[in-house]
Design a protein around this motif. Structure first.
Motif, PDB file in Angstrom:
ATOM      1  N   PRO A  12       0.845  -1.207   0.000  1.00 25.71           N
ATOM      2  CA  PRO A  12       0.000   0.000   0.000  1.00 25.71           C
ATOM      3  C   PRO A  12       0.875   1.250   0.000  1.00 25.71           C
ATOM      4  CG  PRO A  12      -0.045  -1.075   2.166  1.00 25.71           C
ATOM      5  CD  PRO A  12       0.853  -1.895   1.302  1.00 25.71           C
ATOM      6  N   MET A  13       0.634   2.131  -0.960  1.00 23.69           N
ATOM      7  CA  MET A  13       1.447   3.341  -1.069  1.00 23.69           C
ATOM      8  C   MET A  13       0.555   4.567  -1.052  1.00 23.69           C
ATOM      9  SD  MET A  13       4.415   2.294  -3.654  1.00 23.69           S
ATOM     10  CE  MET A  13       5.110   0.628  -3.652  1.00 23.69           C
ATOM     11  N   ARG A  14       1.038   5.587  -0.381  1.00 27.20           N
ATOM     12  CA  ARG A  14       0.300   6.852  -0.363  1.00 27.20           C
ATOM     13  C   ARG A  14       0.127   7.329  -1.789  1.00 27.20           C
ATOM     14  NH1 ARG A  14       0.525  11.393   2.308  1.00 27.20           N
ATOM     15  NH2 ARG A  14       2.506  12.035   1.437  1.00 27.20           N
TER      16      ARG A  14
ATOM     17  N   LYS B 268      -1.768   0.964  10.822  1.00 27.68           N
ATOM     18  CA  LYS B 268      -0.580   1.733  11.265  1.00 27.68           C
ATOM     19  C   LYS B 268       0.691   0.994  10.886  1.00 27.68           C
ATOM     20  CE  LYS B 268      -1.952   5.217  14.340  1.00 27.68           C
ATOM     21  NZ  LYS B 268      -3.251   4.822  14.962  1.00 27.68           N
ATOM     22  N   ALA B 269       0.721  -0.317  11.192  1.00 28.87           N
ATOM     23  CA  ALA B 269       1.929  -1.100  10.896  1.00 28.87           C
ATOM     24  C   ALA B 269       2.252  -1.078   9.403  1.00 28.87           C
ATOM     25  CB  ALA B 269       1.744  -2.544  11.369  1.00 28.87           C
ATOM     26  N   TRP B 270       1.192  -1.078   8.575  1.00 30.92           N
ATOM     27  CA  TRP B 270       1.380  -1.145   7.127  1.00 30.92           C
ATOM     28  C   TRP B 270       1.520   0.217   6.471  1.00 30.92           C
ATOM     29  CZ3 TRP B 270       2.078  -5.138   3.619  1.00 30.92           C
ATOM     30  CH2 TRP B 270       2.046  -6.436   4.150  1.00 30.92           C
ATOM     31  N   THR B 271       1.440   1.298   7.265  1.00 29.06           N
ATOM     32  CA  THR B 271       1.625   2.625   6.673  1.00 29.06           C
ATOM     33  C   THR B 271       2.809   3.344   7.301  1.00 29.06           C
ATOM     34  OG1 THR B 271      -0.090   3.427   8.191  1.00 29.06           O
ATOM     35  CG2 THR B 271      -0.760   3.008   5.929  1.00 29.06           C
ATOM     36  N   THR B 272       3.509   2.650   8.206  1.00 29.89           N
ATOM     37  CA  THR B 272       4.643   3.291   8.871  1.00 29.89           C
ATOM     38  C   THR B 272       5.910   3.325   8.004  1.00 29.89           C
ATOM     39  OG1 THR B 272       3.710   2.780  11.025  1.00 29.89           O
ATOM     40  CG2 THR B 272       6.059   3.276  10.967  1.00 29.89           C
ATOM     41  N   PRO B 273       6.315   2.206   7.411  1.00 28.10           N
ATOM     42  CA  PRO B 273       7.511   2.301   6.544  1.00 28.10           C
ATOM     43  C   PRO B 273       7.207   3.196   5.331  1.00 28.10           C
ATOM     44  CG  PRO B 273       6.927  -0.015   6.986  1.00 28.10           C
ATOM     45  CD  PRO B 273       5.786   0.822   7.464  1.00 28.10           C
ATOM     46  N   TYR B 274       8.233   3.827   4.799  1.00 33.96           N
ATOM     47  CA  TYR B 274       8.035   4.745   3.675  1.00 33.96           C
ATOM     48  C   TYR B 274       7.545   3.998   2.430  1.00 33.96           C
ATOM     49  CZ  TYR B 274       8.645   8.421   0.278  1.00 33.96           C
ATOM     50  OH  TYR B 274       8.399   9.355  -0.702  1.00 33.96           O
ATOM     51  N   ALA B 275       6.513   4.519   1.791  1.00 33.69           N
ATOM     52  CA  ALA B 275       6.036   3.970   0.521  1.00 33.69           C
ATOM     53  C   ALA B 275       5.235   5.030  -0.207  1.00 33.69           C
ATOM     54  CB  ALA B 275       5.158   2.740   0.740  1.00 33.69           C
ATOM     55  N   ALA B 276       5.634   5.363  -1.430  1.00 34.70           N
ATOM     56  CA  ALA B 276       4.889   6.362  -2.192  1.00 34.70           C
ATOM     57  C   ALA B 276       5.068   6.137  -3.688  1.00 34.70           C
ATOM     58  CB  ALA B 276       5.354   7.767  -1.821  1.00 34.70           C
ATOM     59  N   THR B 277       4.019   6.481  -4.434  1.00 35.14           N
ATOM     60  CA  THR B 277       4.139   6.489  -5.893  1.00 35.14           C
ATOM     61  C   THR B 277       4.838   7.786  -6.281  1.00 35.14           C
ATOM     62  OG1 THR B 277       2.001   7.579  -6.113  1.00 35.14           O
ATOM     63  CG2 THR B 277       2.004   5.179  -6.148  1.00 35.14           C
ATOM     64  N   ASP B 278       5.265   7.878  -7.534  1.00 33.49           N
ATOM     65  CA  ASP B 278       6.072   9.051  -7.899  1.00 33.49           C
ATOM     66  C   ASP B 278       5.342  10.382  -7.704  1.00 33.49           C
ATOM     67  OD1 ASP B 278       4.476   8.386 -10.011  1.00 33.49           O
ATOM     68  OD2 ASP B 278       6.045   8.462 -11.542  1.00 33.49           O
ATOM     69  N   GLU B 279       3.984  10.396  -7.893  1.00 32.20           N
ATOM     70  CA  GLU B 279       3.252  11.659  -7.697  1.00 32.20           C
ATOM     71  C   GLU B 279       3.366  12.149  -6.252  1.00 32.20           C
ATOM     72  OE1 GLU B 279       1.081   9.018  -8.704  1.00 32.20           O
ATOM     73  OE2 GLU B 279       0.546   9.482 -10.803  1.00 32.20           O
ATOM     74  N   MET B 280       3.481  11.215  -5.315  1.00 35.86           N
ATOM     75  CA  MET B 280       3.471  11.582  -3.897  1.00 35.86           C
ATOM     76  C   MET B 280       4.869  11.509  -3.281  1.00 35.86           C
ATOM     77  SD  MET B 280       0.395  12.329  -3.284  1.00 35.86           S
ATOM     78  CE  MET B 280       0.133  12.293  -1.512  1.00 35.86           C
TER      79      MET B 280
ATOM     80  N   PHE C 204       8.571  -3.746   4.051  1.00 32.90           N
ATOM     81  CA  PHE C 204       7.270  -4.256   3.609  1.00 32.90           C
ATOM     82  C   PHE C 204       7.322  -5.743   3.282  1.00 32.90           C
ATOM     83  CE2 PHE C 204       6.098   0.198   2.873  1.00 32.90           C
ATOM     84  CZ  PHE C 204       4.831   0.180   3.444  1.00 32.90           C
ATOM     85  N   LEU C 205       8.472  -6.181   2.794  1.00 36.91           N
ATOM     86  CA  LEU C 205       8.577  -7.571   2.347  1.00 36.91           C
ATOM     87  C   LEU C 205       8.399  -8.559   3.500  1.00 36.91           C
ATOM     88  CD1 LEU C 205      11.495  -7.178  -0.232  1.00 36.91           C
ATOM     89  CD2 LEU C 205       9.023  -6.962  -0.592  1.00 36.91           C
ATOM     90  N   ASP C 206       8.629  -8.097   4.732  1.00 29.51           N
ATOM     91  CA  ASP C 206       8.550  -9.009   5.882  1.00 29.51           C
ATOM     92  C   ASP C 206       7.346  -8.767   6.788  1.00 29.51           C
ATOM     93  OD1 ASP C 206      11.019 -10.114   5.104  1.00 29.51           O
ATOM     94  OD2 ASP C 206      12.066  -8.427   6.047  1.00 29.51           O
ATOM     95  N   LEU C 207       6.490  -7.809   6.445  1.00 29.49           N
ATOM     96  CA  LEU C 207       5.347  -7.545   7.323  1.00 29.49           C
ATOM     97  C   LEU C 207       4.349  -8.705   7.269  1.00 29.49           C
ATOM     98  CD1 LEU C 207       4.478  -3.767   6.735  1.00 29.49           C
ATOM     99  CD2 LEU C 207       5.470  -4.828   8.777  1.00 29.49           C
TER     100      LEU C 207
END
Ligand code: ATP
Ligand code: MG
Ligand code: MG
Ligand code: MG
Length: 439
Positions: free
Chosen positions: A194-196, A250-262, A227-230
């Motif tokens: 999941p990416m912002r 929360k656990a799945w949105t804490t590590p950094y993840a974003a598409t290029d727009e964000m 993310f690979l180990d969550l």
């Protein structure tokens, strides 16, 4: 199913128009046929996979409390004029006129229609929360339809819509869909991150795209290796427990993840270099919270506990099952063909008769076919008179998880060979043990 009677139009040559591996393999293995620009028929093998994917999506939507409906593909322009989106949507919308010259359209999405259903019946907060979904064909007149069913003009979408009395309720609904998506993608054998994401033309302030990493993905994405180990939430997840669900999100949105727009270069710099994954990704799902964006112009409101009327707070949640089938192949194949995850494989086992017409081989295969069927195993039985080499190539191409190989020498010894498509591992076992091995 006997291959001799199955409609499986395998292509020997690589189709020239196919630029990416999933498109190539779907055409070669007789899953789909192109009917026009961005338009595809699903042939029996493809349809089986699509149905399995949809079944898993349904189970996980239902588990999270959503209820299935089915809305029409053709919509009246009036609803879209009411929401203010009729002009904004632009050329991606296929606009149609009926015989009374009424403005219609082939739905690219269903926020307006579902809001109309909602406002017709629901008047009180006591009937909330509500989440309605359907799995229906959509049409978007894409500028560049390409990559087969990955970006087609007519495609299947599961779209869910949540209705709540306030932001808190809507946030909880969003979280339930978030967790439901984690389970859905894991169950089809995929690791989706999941990416912002940008909220785009639908608007709103909370949105995640679920992305499968693949070199052929159309978006550039940036995420933390963590993310690979969550751990993916289990089937026993309690969707009524808002705090528990929030903890998973929360656990799945804490590590950094974003598409290029964000993407935020400063935040990215803080991720240790060895943990950074800058990759390409395929958007297979997308969830939005957009609050009153449609409920206000379309006057969808309920009476609250305070006795006052409130516009409902909404969200929408999409998955593209047809794109997902292609994305699974992008992530799971080798030079010989597709490698289906067991959960979505069109059949469980390819039963290969190396010498069809040989009485002993035929008898052994017929017995295995019946025994496997009785054990609830879906078998595609290659009873054709092709050479063994051709049969192995077909079995590898169509990618069923297991191959059971029966030849004259094995039958004489009372044995069959079992091959795992993914690992290539082979095991010889007594014919009498095969059905129990899979049942
Ligand atoms: P994209 O960025 O790829 O154009 P989108 O953001 O326009 O997709 P959404 O409106 O978020 O798509 O729709 C929900 C889901 O529907 C997407 O996540 C994707 O899985 C699927 N989908 C969207 N457009 C297509 C298409 N042209 N062909 C196949 N699937 C699609
Ligand atoms: Mg799009
Ligand atoms: Mg998108
Ligand atoms: Mg999207």
């Amino acid at each position: 199913m006997r291959l001799s009677r199955y409609f499986l139009p395998i292509l020997k040559e690589n189709p020239r128009e196919a630029e990416i591996v999933s498109h190539r393999l779907m055409l070669r293995s007789g899953m789909i046929r192109q009917q026009g620009q961005g338009s595809f028929s699903w042939l029996p093998m493809g349809k089986r996979v699509l149905d399995k994917v949809c079944k898993i999506i349904r189970e996980e939507q239902d588990r999270a409390g959503a209820q299935e409906i089915l809305m029409p593909t053709i919509q009246s322009a009036d609803l879209w004029i009411e929401s203010g989106r009729y002009n904004d949507y632009g050329k991606e919308m296929l606009r149609i006129r009926d015989r009374q010259d009424r403005a219609m359209l082939y739905g690219p999405t269903n926020e307006e229609m579902v809001t109309d259903i909602f406002r017709s019946y629901v008047k009180s907060y006591k009937d909330l929360p509500l989440n309605l979904y359907h799995i229906q064909w959509k049409y978007r007149d894409e500028v560049r339809p390409r990559f087969g069913v990955m970006r087609s003009r007519e495609f299947l979408m599961k779209d869910a819509y949540s209705f709540d009395i306030d932001y808190e309720g809507a946030r909880a609904a969003y979280n339930r869909m978030f967790v439901s998506y984690l389970r859905t993608f894991a169950r089809v054998g995929m690791q989706a991150i999941p990416m912002r994401a940008d909220t785009g033309p639908i608007g709103g302030d909370l949105s995640h795209e679920f992305i499968i990493l693949a070199d052929t993905g159309e978006s550039a994405v940036f995420c933390h290796r963590d993310f690979l180990d969550l751990p993916v939430p289990g089937a026993d997840t309690d969707f009524a427990d808002d705090a528990g669900i929030d903890g998973i999100v929360k656990a799945w949105t804490t590590p950094y993840a974003a598409t290029d727009e964000m993407h935020d270069e400063n935040a990215w710099e803080e991720v240790p270099e060895g943990d950074r994954m800058a990759a390409r990704g395929i958007e297979v799902g997308h969830i939005f919270h957009f609050g009153e964006k449609y409920s206000k112009p379309m006057n969808a409101k309920v009476t609250g506990p305070d006795g006052k009327e409130h516009f409902v707070s909404m969200g929408s949640y999409g998955i593209g099952p047809s794109r997902l089938v292609a994305a699974i192949i992008e992530a799971s194949h080798d030079e010989n063909g597709i490698i289906w995850p067991e959960s979505v494989a069109p059949f469980d086992v390819a039963l290969i008769n190396m010498k069809a017409g040989d009485a002993d081989c035929d008898r052994a295969c017929d017995e295995l076919y019946d025994a496997l069927g009785a054990a609830g195993v879906d078998v595609l039985y290659d009873d054709t008179d092709q050479r063994p080499g051709g049969k192995f190539a077909t079995a590898d191409l169509i990618g069923l998880p297991w191959q059971v190989i029966v030849g004259p020498r094995g039958v004489a010894a009372g044995e069959a060979e079992v091959k795992n498509r993914k690992t290539g591992e082979r095991e010889t076992m007594p014919l009498s043990a095969v059905a129990a091995r899979f049942g």
